[in-house]
Design a protein around this motif. Structure first.
Motif, PDB file in Angstrom:
ATOM      1  N   ASP A   1     -59.304  13.851 -60.461  1.00  0.00           N
ATOM      2  CA  ASP A   1     -59.146  13.874 -58.993  1.00  0.00           C
ATOM      3  C   ASP A   1     -58.018  12.928 -58.553  1.00  0.00           C
ATOM      4  O   ASP A   1     -57.225  13.250 -57.667  1.00  0.00           O
ATOM      5  CB  ASP A   1     -60.462  13.489 -58.295  1.00  0.00           C
ATOM      6  CG  ASP A   1     -61.536  14.564 -58.481  1.00  0.00           C
ATOM      7  OD1 ASP A   1     -61.215  15.638 -59.025  1.00  0.00           O
ATOM      8  OD2 ASP A   1     -62.691  14.323 -58.101  1.00  0.00           O
ATOM      9  N   LYS A   2     -57.980  11.728 -59.193  1.00  0.00           N
ATOM     10  CA  LYS A   2     -56.906  10.778 -58.820  1.00  0.00           C
ATOM     11  C   LYS A   2     -55.539  11.361 -59.162  1.00  0.00           C
ATOM     12  O   LYS A   2     -54.575  11.210 -58.406  1.00  0.00           O
ATOM     13  CB  LYS A   2     -57.102   9.447 -59.559  1.00  0.00           C
ATOM     14  CG  LYS A   2     -58.202   8.602 -58.938  1.00  0.00           C
ATOM     15  CD  LYS A   2     -58.287   7.284 -59.661  1.00  0.00           C
ATOM     16  CE  LYS A   2     -59.452   6.466 -59.132  1.00  0.00           C
ATOM     17  NZ  LYS A   2     -59.774   5.341 -59.980  1.00  0.00           N
ATOM     18  N   SER A   3     -55.473  12.018 -60.313  1.00  0.00           N
ATOM     19  CA  SER A   3     -54.206  12.635 -60.694  1.00  0.00           C
ATOM     20  C   SER A   3     -53.832  13.717 -59.678  1.00  0.00           C
ATOM     21  O   SER A   3     -52.657  13.857 -59.290  1.00  0.00           O
ATOM     22  CB  SER A   3     -54.335  13.234 -62.105  1.00  0.00           C
ATOM     23  OG  SER A   3     -53.251  14.073 -62.373  1.00  0.00           O
ATOM     24  N   TYR A   4     -54.859  14.470 -59.236  1.00  0.00           N
ATOM     25  CA  TYR A   4     -54.599  15.529 -58.245  1.00  0.00           C
ATOM     26  C   TYR A   4     -53.986  14.921 -56.979  1.00  0.00           C
ATOM     27  O   TYR A   4     -53.020  15.453 -56.425  1.00  0.00           O
ATOM     28  CB  TYR A   4     -55.911  16.266 -57.910  1.00  0.00           C
ATOM     29  CG  TYR A   4     -55.708  17.594 -57.205  1.00  0.00           C
ATOM     30  CD1 TYR A   4     -55.864  18.804 -57.878  1.00  0.00           C
ATOM     31  CD2 TYR A   4     -55.349  17.648 -55.860  1.00  0.00           C
ATOM     32  CE1 TYR A   4     -55.673  20.026 -57.236  1.00  0.00           C
ATOM     33  CE2 TYR A   4     -55.155  18.864 -55.211  1.00  0.00           C
ATOM     34  CZ  TYR A   4     -55.317  20.048 -55.905  1.00  0.00           C
ATOM     35  OH  TYR A   4     -55.115  21.254 -55.263  1.00  0.00           O
ATOM     36  N   VAL A   5     -54.529  13.770 -56.553  1.00  0.00           N
ATOM     37  CA  VAL A   5     -54.014  13.134 -55.330  1.00  0.00           C
ATOM     38  C   VAL A   5     -52.567  12.662 -55.542  1.00  0.00           C
ATOM     39  O   VAL A   5     -51.695  12.877 -54.692  1.00  0.00           O
ATOM     40  CB  VAL A   5     -54.919  11.954 -54.901  1.00  0.00           C
ATOM     41  CG1 VAL A   5     -54.299  11.204 -53.724  1.00  0.00           C
ATOM     42  CG2 VAL A   5     -56.307  12.459 -54.531  1.00  0.00           C
ATOM     43  N   ARG A   6     -52.297  12.063 -56.709  1.00  0.00           N
ATOM     44  CA  ARG A   6     -50.911  11.605 -56.974  1.00  0.00           C
ATOM     45  C   ARG A   6     -49.949  12.800 -56.942  1.00  0.00           C
ATOM     46  O   ARG A   6     -48.862  12.730 -56.379  1.00  0.00           O
ATOM     47  CB  ARG A   6     -50.836  10.913 -58.344  1.00  0.00           C
ATOM     48  CG  ARG A   6     -51.525   9.544 -58.399  1.00  0.00           C
ATOM     49  CD  ARG A   6     -51.126   8.772 -59.656  1.00  0.00           C
ATOM     50  NE  ARG A   6     -51.546   9.406 -60.888  1.00  0.00           N
ATOM     51  CZ  ARG A   6     -52.749   9.260 -61.462  1.00  0.00           C
ATOM     52  NH1 ARG A   6     -53.661   8.494 -60.897  1.00  0.00           N
ATOM     53  NH2 ARG A   6     -53.041   9.870 -62.601  1.00  0.00           N
ATOM     54  N   CYS A   7     -50.396  13.902 -57.552  1.00  0.00           N
ATOM     55  CA  CYS A   7     -49.534  15.095 -57.594  1.00  0.00           C
ATOM     56  C   CYS A   7     -49.334  15.680 -56.195  1.00  0.00           C
ATOM     57  O   CYS A   7     -48.220  16.103 -55.839  1.00  0.00           O
ATOM     58  CB  CYS A   7     -50.135  16.149 -58.523  1.00  0.00           C
ATOM     59  SG  CYS A   7     -50.126  15.640 -60.244  1.00  0.00           S
ATOM     60  N   MET A   8     -50.425  15.698 -55.410  1.00  0.00           N
ATOM     61  CA  MET A   8     -50.289  16.206 -54.032  1.00  0.00           C
ATOM     62  C   MET A   8     -49.244  15.403 -53.270  1.00  0.00           C
ATOM     63  O   MET A   8     -48.439  15.960 -52.523  1.00  0.00           O
ATOM     64  CB  MET A   8     -51.624  16.058 -53.293  1.00  0.00           C
ATOM     65  CG  MET A   8     -52.455  17.305 -53.258  1.00  0.00           C
ATOM     66  SD  MET A   8     -53.731  17.274 -51.950  1.00  0.00           S
ATOM     67  CE  MET A   8     -54.863  16.043 -52.486  1.00  0.00           C
ATOM     68  N   LYS A   9     -49.303  14.064 -53.447  1.00  0.00           N
ATOM     69  CA  LYS A   9     -48.340  13.206 -52.718  1.00  0.00           C
ATOM     70  C   LYS A   9     -46.915  13.597 -53.077  1.00  0.00           C
ATOM     71  O   LYS A   9     -46.044  13.696 -52.209  1.00  0.00           O
ATOM     72  CB  LYS A   9     -48.561  11.735 -53.080  1.00  0.00           C
ATOM     73  CG  LYS A   9     -49.726  11.118 -52.343  1.00  0.00           C
ATOM     74  CD  LYS A   9     -49.804   9.633 -52.623  1.00  0.00           C
ATOM     75  CE  LYS A   9     -51.052   9.064 -51.959  1.00  0.00           C
ATOM     76  NZ  LYS A   9     -51.508   7.810 -52.520  1.00  0.00           N
ATOM     77  N   ILE A  10     -46.681  13.797 -54.374  1.00  0.00           N
ATOM     78  CA  ILE A  10     -45.318  14.144 -54.818  1.00  0.00           C
ATOM     79  C   ILE A  10     -44.882  15.476 -54.193  1.00  0.00           C
ATOM     80  O   ILE A  10     -43.770  15.610 -53.673  1.00  0.00           O
ATOM     81  CB  ILE A  10     -45.263  14.223 -56.362  1.00  0.00           C
ATOM     82  CG1 ILE A  10     -45.562  12.854 -56.967  1.00  0.00           C
ATOM     83  CG2 ILE A  10     -43.911  14.759 -56.838  1.00  0.00           C
ATOM     84  CD1 ILE A  10     -45.851  12.884 -58.466  1.00  0.00           C
TER      85      ILE A  10
END
Ligand code: FDA
Length: 308
Positions: free
Chosen positions: A205-214
């Motif tokens: 989930d944290k990775s998903y959030v980082r990717c969304m930000k990018i």
């Protein structure tokens, strides 16, 4: 873990034959799959579009081992795209394809899959719509992205799927977050080893959030493919933070999963695209949906027992 165990066991041909031969799986299959024919897929699309939603349609099949089968997949997409155009769904429906279904694992597979994907992209252009490349297991991520790069030279609106569970995905997001690109971000549905993928749900989930930000910060078109309420909320907030209006990104969900939420988001003015699979080769897709949720598996097992 139940999920990865199920995904691994499902690769056995014996299990596949057992499940697909059982007449009792119908009810479960229908929940997630639009039907067997392109006409079924178009009918479901009509209903979704009538309800204010968009669609991306997938002709089911993967891991093609025979060139004739890969050709048949192309023919199925050409037929589907013709029907979509005739039905007037060019602006509301696109198609999703899997490179393994198009022949990636055959001899000279990358070239065959590329040529087949080109045929589908050309037909999609004639139908005034677009193609998105699904992402399969990590062994073919590089080949899939290579095919994407080549396709985008001639068909720049071709989209890609990136999976937040892979360690590499943040970097892939940076590569693809450029003007004109379309990236569908999902968590990832395959059983992947610890050497390449996060195993812990919170880390995914944290990775998903980082990717969304990018993706939200970049110049492309983010397609947030998740049913997760927390990630949807974060997606809405990020869109606001980065000044994206409701039509500058879209939410995507799978057919049969959280339909009320699909309607709620569409009612708020957001673009919501539903992934609509159809065809007879539903086994691999269904197993991934069962593995995502133990209660689906219980429902499925009960249907096997009660209808026999
Ligand atoms: P999560 O699994 O945490 O689910 C959040 C909530 O959604 C659950 O609590 C439940 O309410 C509901 N839910 C989720 N799955 C459900 C299910 N099967 N049955 C019932 N309820 C369910 N993966 C991949 O590896 N390659 C790909 O190309 C794609 N393509 C793709 C396209 C689109 C449009 C979507 C929405 C998803 C994919 N996926 C995919 C699948 C994706 O990787 C992931 O496995 C599922 O979307 C489930 O993850 P969530 O983000 O929904 O979170």
């Amino acid at each position: 873990m139940l999920r990865s165990a199920l995904l691994r066991v499902s690769r056995s041909h014996k299990i596949k034959n057992l499940v697909t031969a059982a007449p009792v799986t119908g009810g479960v299959v229908e929940r997630f799959i639009a039907g067997e024919t392109s006409a079924n897929a178009v009918a479901v699309t009509r209903r979704l579009v009538g309800a204010g939603l968009l669609a991306t349609i997938d002709f089911l099949g993967e891991d093609t081992t025979d060139p004739a089968q890969a050709d048949a997949v192309v023919v199925a997409y050409l037929d589907l795209l013709t029907k979509l155009r005739e039905a007037g769904f060019s602006q509301s429906a696109e198609v999703s394809i899997k490179v393994s279904a198009l022949g990636l694992h055959l001899r000279d597979g990358p070239q065959i899959a590329l040529e087949n994907a080109e045929l589908i992209c050309r037909a999609a252009r004639m139908a005034d719509t677009a193609v998105t490349l699904d992402m399969e297991d990590h062994t073919i991520t590089d080949s899939t992205l290579e095919i994407l790069r080549t396709l985008r030279k001639e068909y720049p609106n071709t989209g890609a799927v990136l999976q937040a569970y892979l360690y590499r995905t943040e970097l892939d997001c940076r590569d693809l977050a450029e003007t004109g690109s379309r990236v569908r971000l999902c968590k990832g549905a395959y059983a992947e080893p610890e050497s390449v993928a996060f195993q812990d749900r919170r880390q995914i989930d944290k990775s998903y959030v980082r990717c969304m930000k990018i993706l939200m910060a970049g110049g492309g078109f983010p397609m947030l493919a998740t049913h997760d309420p927390t990630l949807i909320e974060i997606g809405l907030k990020l869109a606001n933070d980065y000044g994206r209006r409701p039509r500058d990104f879209e939410f995507q969900m799978l057919y049969g999963i959280r339909p009320t939420e699909q309607q709620r988001l569409a009612g708020l003015g957001h673009a919501v695209r539903v992934y609509v699979p159809y065809g007879t080769d539903w086994y691999g897709y269904l197993v991934r949906r069962l593995a995502e949720r133990p209660s689906n598996l219980k429902f499925f097992m009960r249907s096997l027992v009660t209808k026999r």
